[in-house]
Design an enzyme around this catalytic site. Structure first.
Site, PDB file in Angstrom:
ATOM      1  N   GLN A  81     -91.007  -7.179 -53.922  1.00 54.63           N
ATOM      2  CA  GLN A  81     -92.138  -8.022 -54.300  1.00 54.63           C
ATOM      3  C   GLN A  81     -91.783  -9.473 -54.028  1.00 54.63           C
ATOM      4  O   GLN A  81     -90.656  -9.898 -54.271  1.00 54.63           O
ATOM      5  CB  GLN A  81     -92.421  -7.813 -55.797  1.00 54.63           C
ATOM      6  CG  GLN A  81     -93.599  -8.561 -56.349  1.00 54.63           C
ATOM      7  CD  GLN A  81     -93.871  -8.193 -57.809  1.00 54.63           C
ATOM      8  OE1 GLN A  81     -93.841  -7.036 -58.180  1.00 54.63           O
ATOM      9  NE2 GLN A  81     -94.134  -9.192 -58.624  1.00 54.63           N
ATOM     10  N   ASP A  82     -92.745 -10.244 -53.513  1.00 50.07           N
ATOM     11  CA  ASP A  82     -92.608 -11.689 -53.351  1.00 50.07           C
ATOM     12  C   ASP A  82     -93.614 -12.365 -54.272  1.00 50.07           C
ATOM     13  O   ASP A  82     -94.753 -11.907 -54.401  1.00 50.07           O
ATOM     14  CB  ASP A  82     -92.903 -12.126 -51.909  1.00 50.07           C
ATOM     15  CG  ASP A  82     -91.780 -11.842 -50.944  1.00 50.07           C
ATOM     16  OD1 ASP A  82     -90.741 -11.287 -51.354  1.00 50.07           O
ATOM     17  OD2 ASP A  82     -91.936 -12.162 -49.757  1.00 50.07           O
ATOM     18  N   ASN A  83     -93.179 -13.451 -54.925  1.00 46.58           N
ATOM     19  CA  ASN A  83     -94.043 -14.203 -55.834  1.00 46.58           C
ATOM     20  C   ASN A  83     -94.060 -15.664 -55.424  1.00 46.58           C
ATOM     21  O   ASN A  83     -93.069 -16.170 -54.871  1.00 46.58           O
ATOM     22  CB  ASN A  83     -93.540 -14.079 -57.275  1.00 46.58           C
ATOM     23  CG  ASN A  83     -93.521 -12.639 -57.741  1.00 46.58           C
ATOM     24  OD1 ASN A  83     -94.469 -11.902 -57.541  1.00 46.58           O
ATOM     25  ND2 ASN A  83     -92.429 -12.228 -58.343  1.00 46.58           N
TER      26      ASN A  83
ATOM     27  N   TYR B 156     -90.143 -16.560 -54.907  1.00 49.74           N
ATOM     28  CA  TYR B 156     -89.024 -15.678 -55.201  1.00 49.74           C
ATOM     29  C   TYR B 156     -89.309 -14.250 -54.783  1.00 49.74           C
ATOM     30  O   TYR B 156     -90.418 -13.761 -54.882  1.00 49.74           O
ATOM     31  CB  TYR B 156     -88.566 -15.760 -56.653  1.00 49.74           C
ATOM     32  CG  TYR B 156     -89.590 -15.615 -57.738  1.00 49.74           C
ATOM     33  CD1 TYR B 156     -89.627 -14.465 -58.517  1.00 49.74           C
ATOM     34  CD2 TYR B 156     -90.483 -16.633 -58.030  1.00 49.74           C
ATOM     35  CE1 TYR B 156     -90.531 -14.334 -59.548  1.00 49.74           C
ATOM     36  CE2 TYR B 156     -91.394 -16.511 -59.054  1.00 49.74           C
ATOM     37  CZ  TYR B 156     -91.424 -15.359 -59.819  1.00 49.74           C
ATOM     38  OH  TYR B 156     -92.325 -15.224 -60.827  1.00 49.74           O
TER      39      TYR B 156
ATOM     40  N   LYS C  92     -83.421 -11.734 -58.389  1.00 47.13           N
ATOM     41  CA  LYS C  92     -84.368 -12.680 -57.786  1.00 47.13           C
ATOM     42  C   LYS C  92     -83.645 -13.598 -56.811  1.00 47.13           C
ATOM     43  O   LYS C  92     -82.602 -14.165 -57.136  1.00 47.13           O
ATOM     44  CB  LYS C  92     -85.024 -13.550 -58.869  1.00 47.13           C
ATOM     45  CG  LYS C  92     -85.833 -12.766 -59.875  1.00 47.13           C
ATOM     46  CD  LYS C  92     -86.364 -13.655 -60.982  1.00 47.13           C
ATOM     47  CE  LYS C  92     -87.130 -12.847 -62.005  1.00 47.13           C
ATOM     48  NZ  LYS C  92     -87.579 -13.683 -63.124  1.00 47.13           N
TER      49      LYS C  92
ATOM     50  N   ARG D  55     -90.761 -22.940 -66.979  1.00 51.02           N
ATOM     51  CA  ARG D  55     -91.050 -21.499 -67.000  1.00 51.02           C
ATOM     52  C   ARG D  55     -89.750 -20.774 -67.306  1.00 51.02           C
ATOM     53  O   ARG D  55     -88.782 -20.900 -66.589  1.00 51.02           O
ATOM     54  CB  ARG D  55     -91.625 -21.051 -65.666  1.00 51.02           C
ATOM     55  CG  ARG D  55     -92.968 -21.694 -65.341  1.00 51.02           C
ATOM     56  CD  ARG D  55     -93.518 -21.173 -64.008  1.00 51.02           C
ATOM     57  NE  ARG D  55     -94.735 -21.844 -63.620  1.00 51.02           N
ATOM     58  CZ  ARG D  55     -95.963 -21.431 -63.932  1.00 51.02           C
ATOM     59  NH1 ARG D  55     -96.132 -20.344 -64.669  1.00 51.02           N
ATOM     60  NH2 ARG D  55     -97.022 -22.102 -63.522  1.00 51.02           N
TER      61      ARG D  55
ATOM     62  N   HIS E 241     -86.975 -15.970 -68.515  1.00 53.16           N
ATOM     63  CA  HIS E 241     -87.579 -14.653 -68.407  1.00 53.16           C
ATOM     64  C   HIS E 241     -86.613 -13.603 -67.867  1.00 53.16           C
ATOM     65  O   HIS E 241     -85.734 -13.908 -67.071  1.00 53.16           O
ATOM     66  CB  HIS E 241     -88.786 -14.701 -67.470  1.00 53.16           C
ATOM     67  CG  HIS E 241     -89.839 -15.655 -67.910  1.00 53.16           C
ATOM     68  ND1 HIS E 241     -90.708 -16.245 -67.030  1.00 53.16           N
ATOM     69  CD2 HIS E 241     -90.179 -16.135 -69.133  1.00 53.16           C
ATOM     70  CE1 HIS E 241     -91.541 -17.047 -67.682  1.00 53.16           C
ATOM     71  NE2 HIS E 241     -91.224 -16.999 -68.965  1.00 53.16           N
TER      72      HIS E 241
ATOM     73  N   ASP F 207     -93.802 -18.578 -73.509  1.00 54.66           N
ATOM     74  CA  ASP F 207     -92.526 -19.290 -73.521  1.00 54.66           C
ATOM     75  C   ASP F 207     -92.298 -20.040 -74.835  1.00 54.66           C
ATOM     76  O   ASP F 207     -91.161 -20.249 -75.245  1.00 54.66           O
ATOM     77  CB  ASP F 207     -92.420 -20.229 -72.320  1.00 54.66           C
ATOM     78  CG  ASP F 207     -92.324 -19.468 -71.004  1.00 54.66           C
ATOM     79  OD1 ASP F 207     -92.064 -18.244 -71.031  1.00 54.66           O
ATOM     80  OD2 ASP F 207     -92.507 -20.090 -69.946  1.00 54.66           O
TER      81      ASP F 207
ATOM     82  N   ARG G 173     -89.632 -32.698 -33.557  1.00 51.61           N
ATOM     83  CA  ARG G 173     -90.801 -31.820 -33.724  1.00 51.61           C
ATOM     84  C   ARG G 173     -90.882 -31.237 -35.130  1.00 51.61           C
ATOM     85  O   ARG G 173     -91.918 -30.760 -35.557  1.00 51.61           O
ATOM     86  CB  ARG G 173     -90.748 -30.652 -32.734  1.00 51.61           C
ATOM     87  CG  ARG G 173     -90.765 -31.072 -31.283  1.00 51.61           C
ATOM     88  CD  ARG G 173     -90.453 -29.902 -30.376  1.00 51.61           C
ATOM     89  NE  ARG G 173     -89.106 -29.413 -30.699  1.00 51.61           N
ATOM     90  CZ  ARG G 173     -88.694 -28.173 -30.479  1.00 51.61           C
ATOM     91  NH1 ARG G 173     -89.501 -27.277 -29.960  1.00 51.61           N
ATOM     92  NH2 ARG G 173     -87.460 -27.814 -30.774  1.00 51.61           N
TER      93      ARG G 173
ATOM     94  N   HIS H 237     -83.881 -15.986 -66.359  1.00 51.13           N
ATOM     95  CA  HIS H 237     -84.112 -17.015 -65.338  1.00 51.13           C
ATOM     96  C   HIS H 237     -85.217 -17.967 -65.777  1.00 51.13           C
ATOM     97  O   HIS H 237     -86.188 -17.556 -66.424  1.00 51.13           O
ATOM     98  CB  HIS H 237     -84.516 -16.331 -64.014  1.00 51.13           C
ATOM     99  CG  HIS H 237     -84.950 -17.292 -62.971  1.00 51.13           C
ATOM    100  ND1 HIS H 237     -86.273 -17.486 -62.657  1.00 51.13           N
ATOM    101  CD2 HIS H 237     -84.236 -18.140 -62.199  1.00 51.13           C
ATOM    102  CE1 HIS H 237     -86.350 -18.420 -61.711  1.00 51.13           C
ATOM    103  NE2 HIS H 237     -85.129 -18.827 -61.428  1.00 51.13           N
TER     104      HIS H 237
ATOM    105  N   GLU I  62     -83.559 -19.850 -40.799  1.00 52.15           N
ATOM    106  CA  GLU I  62     -83.720 -18.464 -41.207  1.00 52.15           C
ATOM    107  C   GLU I  62     -83.649 -18.433 -42.726  1.00 52.15           C
ATOM    108  O   GLU I  62     -82.603 -18.735 -43.301  1.00 52.15           O
ATOM    109  CB  GLU I  62     -82.577 -17.656 -40.581  1.00 52.15           C
ATOM    110  CG  GLU I  62     -82.696 -16.181 -40.693  1.00 52.15           C
ATOM    111  CD  GLU I  62     -81.588 -15.493 -39.924  1.00 52.15           C
ATOM    112  OE1 GLU I  62     -81.867 -14.950 -38.849  1.00 52.15           O
ATOM    113  OE2 GLU I  62     -80.438 -15.531 -40.409  1.00 52.15           O
TER     114      GLU I  62
END
Length: 181
Positions: free
Chosen positions: A47-49, A131, A71, A59, A62, A168, A23, A118, A28
């Site tokens: 915060q979630d991005n 993240y 993160k 990228r 940073h 960048d 299926r 990162h 988790e």
């Protein structure tokens, strides 16, 4: 959940236990108690991005000099090479990096603690990257270290010039960058 230590002790890879059958699958993706055990402390995510990028987009590297962000990162579509660089001047691993392939298929996550720069590069046709962060984005404190700084020597798995944002492209060398004490 399987925890894999890296050569920088504060950065860990987390591999969830996946339950699958004809299926589909279930796992988790976050459990506060297990995560705290894995990294040795409790953190609060605020915060979630979610980003989507094409092949070759790089990228990073940073970080925020104030309101530093820890993160917890993962990929839900495609594949990236993810990197954390220790920029804590007092750390025995200052200037060192660790990297790992994160993909929708392997479902790995990487914990990148505060005090690290990162970045990632997309190595599939495209990738969706998620993240969770321990502090809010604060553009006035955001900084960028050059992805190709020879003093760091990241071995990016790319054979063409990466696609970079204007920010960048202006990344500083580690020796010039504002870092953590």
């Amino acid at each position: 959940m399987k925890i894999q230590n890296t050569k920088i002790p504060d950065v860990v890879l987390i591999e969830p236990t996946v339950f699958g059958d004809d299926r589909g699958f279930f796992f988790e993706s976050f459990n506060e108690h297990r995560f705290a055990e894995a990294i040795g402390k409790t953190v609060q995510f605020v915060q979630d991005n979610h980003s989507k990028s094409a092949r070759g987009v790089l990228r990073g590297l940073h970080y925020q000099i104030q309101q530093a962000q820890g993160k917890l990162v993962r990929v839900v579509s495609g594949e990236v090479f993810d990197v954390a660089v220790d920029i804590r001047k007092s750390s025995p691993t200052f200037g060192q990096w660790v990297g790992a392939v994160l993909s929708a298929e392997n479902k790995r996550q990487m914990w990148v603690p505060e005090g690290f720069a990162h970045g990632f590069v997309v190595i599939s046709e495209s990738a969706e990257f998620l993240y969770k962060t321990t502090d809010y984005w604060a553009p006035e404190y955001e900084r960028c270290i050059a992805w190709n700084d020879p003093a760091i020597g990241i071995q990016w798995p790319i054979d063409v010039p990466p696609v970079l944002s204007g920010k960048d492209q202006k990344g500083l060398q580690l020796v010039e960058a504002e870092v953590f004490a």
